[in-house]
Write a protein that holds these residues in place. Structure first.
Motif, short mmCIF file in Angstrom:
data_model
loop_
_atom_site.label_atom_id
_atom_site.label_comp_id
_atom_site.label_asym_id
_atom_site.label_seq_id
_atom_site.Cartn_x
_atom_site.Cartn_y
_atom_site.Cartn_z
N TRP A 1 0.98 -1.38 0.18
CA TRP A 1 0.05 -0.13 0.03
C TRP A 1 0.94 1.16 -0.08
CZ3 TRP A 1 -0.70 4.57 2.51
CH2 TRP A 1 -1.91 5.25 2.22
N TYR A 2 0.50 2.13 -0.73
CA TYR A 2 0.95 3.44 -0.74
C TYR A 2 -0.04 4.26 -1.32
CZ TYR A 2 2.46 2.29 -5.57
OH TYR A 2 2.80 1.92 -7.02
N ALA A 3 -0.04 5.82 -1.02
CA ALA A 3 -1.02 6.47 -1.33
C ALA A 3 -1.34 6.44 -2.96
CB ALA A 3 -0.81 7.99 -1.12
N HIS A 4 -2.35 6.16 -3.61
CA HIS A 4 -2.67 6.01 -4.96
C HIS A 4 -2.23 4.89 -5.57
CE1 HIS A 4 -4.28 9.91 -4.37
NE2 HIS A 4 -3.22 10.65 -4.23
N CYS A 5 -2.25 3.90 -4.74
CA CYS A 5 -1.43 2.84 -5.40
C CYS A 5 -2.14 2.24 -6.48
CB CYS A 5 -0.98 1.80 -4.23
SG CYS A 5 -2.18 1.14 -3.11
#
Lengths: 247, 85
Positions: A11-15
């Motif tokens: 997970w990362y922002a906007h993945c």
């Protein structure tokens, strides 16, 4: 050292829309952190952004696994936004928030996960500078090899450095969390969706500044078609190769 | 002095990140801990700290009286009012 890795998720922002490179480029101005619908609201309210992303990937990695797995958690900096706030409070001689203090220990994330899933298996928590991801993988391997566990949930998380510490950064910054289920390769794992890999390392002193964290490089390599890769840190070169299926 | 009760409720909501709870959801005579609102021991420490900071009152961490003071909004209201008087 050989391990079999499955259910790797990140997970990362906007993945869903951005590659890791694009996400780093994009910056972290308006992040929507995971909601964690599987956590009861009274427990969810105390979770930091760091905890939320780490618990999300852990949850996803074991969602179809019935038994409780031992855990290895690793993070280079831990929940640094929280720790640095506590340190600032100490410096200003303010009273510390008991909630923040209670959840600031390095093993807070796997401990929270163990409470949420009623999992009483052993937990290790690791931090080893630029080698935090790979050293934790060694710890996973040792635990498997010792025969104490068949499978281990490996959770890795790091958050972008808080403003105060950005001057010390020696890697690209991206808030991200990774989780995967690791076992030793066997005839059985040959039939399962995942990837068997070999890894080893050599000591090598060098100055590596501005590279991408090993956790992200490893995940990229795991998901691409490249058979071999080398990850370099200040102290080690890590040699990774995927097992080629023999017909 | 009904305002102080509302103030205390808002303080509880803000301090303990009770996202889904509004001022009207907390009853004056309802238990704050375990039953009722369902707060726990870490909440007690956090709330004690916030009351201390906001109203500049002394709280004895281990006394039976303190337990009583934090039992409901009514009790907390009486305690803060008396301590400030």
């Amino acid at each position: 050292m050989d391990v079999f890795i499955r259910h790797l998720n990140i997970w990362y922002a906007h993945c869903d829309e951005l590659t890791v490179e694009q996400a780093i480029e994009f910056g972290e101005n308006e992040i929507v952190w995971p909601r964690l619908d599987f956590v009861p609201p009274m427990q969810r309210r105390r979770l930091s952004a760091f905890a939320k992303m780490a618990l999300l990937v852990a949850h996803n990695a074991v969602s179809d696994i019935k038994k409780d797995l031992p855990m290895v958690f690793s993070s280079r900096h831990g929940d640094l936004p929280k720790t640095s706030t506590l340190l600032a409070d100490l410096a200003d001689k303010n009273a510390l928030s008991p909630t923040a203090f209670g959840l600031s220990v390095h093993n807070a994330i796997p401990s929270l996960f163990s409470i949420l899933t009623n999992n009483k298996q052993a937990i290790n928590a690791i931090s080893a500078g630029q080698d935090s991801f790979m050293m934790a993988l060694i710890d996973v391997y040792v635990r498997l090899k010792s025969g104490l566990a068949d499978e281990i949930l490996f959770i890795y998380a790091d958050q972008k450095l808080p403003e105060t510490y950005l001057g010390f950064q020696d890697e690209q910054q991206l808030s991200h969390a990774i989780a995967m289920v690791v076992s030793l390769p066997s005839d059985e794992t040959n039939m399962t969706k995942g990837e068997s890999i070999s890894f080893n390392f050599e000591h090598f002193s060098q100055s590596i500044i501005g590279g991408m964290p090993a956790s992200l490089l490893f995940t990229q390599w795991y998901n691409n078609n490249q058979q071999k890769t080398v990850l370099s840190s200040n102290h080690y070169n890590w040699f990774l190769s995927k097992h080629v299926a023999t017909a | 002095m009904a305002d102080l009760k509302i103030e205390l409720k808002q303080l509880i909501i803000d301090t303990l990140d009770l996202e889904d709870i509004g001022i009207d959801d907390i009853q004056d005579d309802e238990a704050l801990f375990i039953d009722g609102l369902g707060l726990d021991s870490i909440d007690a420490l956090e709330l004690g700290l916030a009351i201390k900071k906001t109203y500049d009152v002394k709280i004895d961490a281990n006394s039976e009286e303190t337990k009583q003071h934090f039992s409901s909004i009514n009790a907390l209201y009486a305690f803060v009012k008396q301590a400030k008087a």
